[in-house]
Design a protein around this motif. Structure first.
Motif, short mmCIF file in Angstrom:
data_model
loop_
_atom_site.label_atom_id
_atom_site.label_comp_id
_atom_site.label_asym_id
_atom_site.label_seq_id
_atom_site.Cartn_x
_atom_site.Cartn_y
_atom_site.Cartn_z
N PHE A 30 45.23 36.36 43.43
CA PHE A 30 45.62 37.64 41.68
C PHE A 30 45.38 39.39 42.87
CE2 PHE A 30 41.80 34.84 40.78
CZ PHE A 30 41.85 34.24 39.99
N TYR A 52 40.21 38.92 37.92
CA TYR A 52 40.94 39.41 36.92
C TYR A 52 40.60 40.54 37.04
CZ TYR A 52 44.39 35.70 35.57
OH TYR A 52 45.43 34.74 35.79
N HIS A 95 50.59 32.46 37.00
CA HIS A 95 50.31 33.46 35.01
C HIS A 95 50.82 35.55 35.98
CE1 HIS A 95 48.16 30.50 33.46
NE2 HIS A 95 47.69 29.68 34.65
N LEU A 105 37.14 33.81 36.63
CA LEU A 105 38.46 34.20 35.51
C LEU A 105 37.74 35.97 35.36
CD1 LEU A 105 40.34 31.31 34.17
CD2 LEU A 105 40.59 32.11 35.84
N THR A 134 39.71 35.73 29.13
CA THR A 134 39.18 35.88 30.33
C THR A 134 40.28 36.73 31.38
OG1 THR A 134 40.54 33.52 30.59
CG2 THR A 134 38.58 33.39 30.33
N ALA A 135 41.02 37.27 31.13
CA ALA A 135 42.10 38.08 31.95
C ALA A 135 42.57 39.21 31.18
CB ALA A 135 43.18 37.19 32.04
N PHE A 176 46.89 30.20 41.69
CA PHE A 176 46.18 29.07 41.46
C PHE A 176 46.29 28.02 42.92
CE2 PHE A 176 45.01 25.06 40.04
CZ PHE A 176 43.10 25.36 39.74
N ARG A 192 48.87 35.83 38.96
CA ARG A 192 47.94 34.69 39.62
C ARG A 192 48.90 33.15 40.26
NH1 ARG A 192 43.23 30.65 36.75
NH2 ARG A 192 42.78 29.62 39.10
N GLU A 233 45.92 31.72 30.10
CA GLU A 233 44.68 31.65 31.03
C GLU A 233 44.12 31.18 29.39
OE1 GLU A 233 43.81 30.90 33.14
OE2 GLU A 233 44.38 32.49 35.28
N ASP A 271 46.41 37.57 28.30
CA ASP A 271 45.97 36.28 28.80
C ASP A 271 47.08 34.95 29.40
OD1 ASP A 271 43.86 36.97 28.74
OD2 ASP A 271 43.16 36.05 26.27
N SER A 287 42.68 30.77 45.04
CA SER A 287 43.94 31.79 43.72
C SER A 287 43.60 33.05 44.46
CB SER A 287 42.52 31.76 42.81
OG SER A 287 43.66 30.33 41.96
N LEU A 341 38.05 28.31 38.01
CA LEU A 341 37.24 29.28 38.50
C LEU A 341 36.33 28.89 37.39
CD1 LEU A 341 39.11 32.32 40.10
CD2 LEU A 341 38.34 29.60 41.40
#
Length: 204
Positions: free
Chosen positions: A25, A118, A54, A114, A79-80, A104, A102, A75, A72, A23, A109
């Motif tokens: 980011f 992030y 995302h 995550l 977590t984001a 994927f 993101r 997500e 998020d 992934s 993860l």
């Protein structure tokens, strides 16, 4: 003084990248004046990254730590957007938006992964950004008679006010910016000046 009228923000947009288990980011940091700008940045990123999964973000405005928003974007909750916000809080930055795009990679993860991804992407963007100190300023407009223009202009010069706009006719107006900590002194001078109306226009 009861409040701090300085804050840290970024000077120009910045970018950072973090990868984990395929992934990717990509964090995009932008200086922000108002929440109205957020949508335009998101629309632009979605147009540029059509295959991303995302677009999570967080932003802060003003020196008040309660003025923020997190998203998020699909997500798992918390977590984001929140880890991105925590990166901004850790760096002491405000008037800033960070969007993490993101892609994927096919491997989940998990929640801890995550959160780490992030936050790490956001930290990368913050680390390469140029951080600047700015002051909290109020904007006011003065309306006055041409006859008192010299007195008004003397005050503007002595208080070192930043003039944003001025028009001189029979009725004159000056729009200016003043640092918050200097405001009371300026308002007291205006009150003593006959024939001058003052109007608050906002804070930057």
């Amino acid at each position: 003084m009861l409040f701090d009228d300085t804050y840290k923000t970024i000077d120009h947009p910045a970018e950072g990248t973090f990868k984990d288990k395929g992934s990717k980011f990509i964090a995009f940091a932008y200086p922000l004046i108002s929440e109205n700008e957020v949508k335009a940045h998101l629309v632009k990123l979605r147009a540029e990254h059509t295959k991303a999964n995302h677009f999570c973000y967080a932003y802060r405005l003003t020196t008040d730590k309660s003025v923020y928003r997190v998203n998020d974007d699909g997500e798992p909750s918390g977590t984001a957007g929140r880890p991105i916000l925590n990166a901004l809080l850790s760096a002491g930055l405000t008037n800033i938006l960070v969007v993490v795009v993101r892609y994927f990679g096919g491997t989940l993860l998990g929640v801890p992964g995550l959160i780490n991804a992030y936050k790490s992407a956001a930290v990368e963007a913050v680390n390469v950004a140029v951080i600047v100190d700015k002051t909290v300023n109020d904007i006011y407009q003065l309306k006055f008679d041409y006859l008192v223009m010299n007195d008004v202009m003397r005050m503007v010069k002595e208080e070192q006010l930043t003039v944003l706009d001025q028009q001189f006719d029979n009725e004159c107006t000056i729009k200016f910016e003043v640092r918050k900590s200097q405001l009371n002194k300026v308002l007291q001078r205006v009150e003593k000046q006959s024939g001058v109306e003052i109007k608050y226009l906002g804070t930057v």
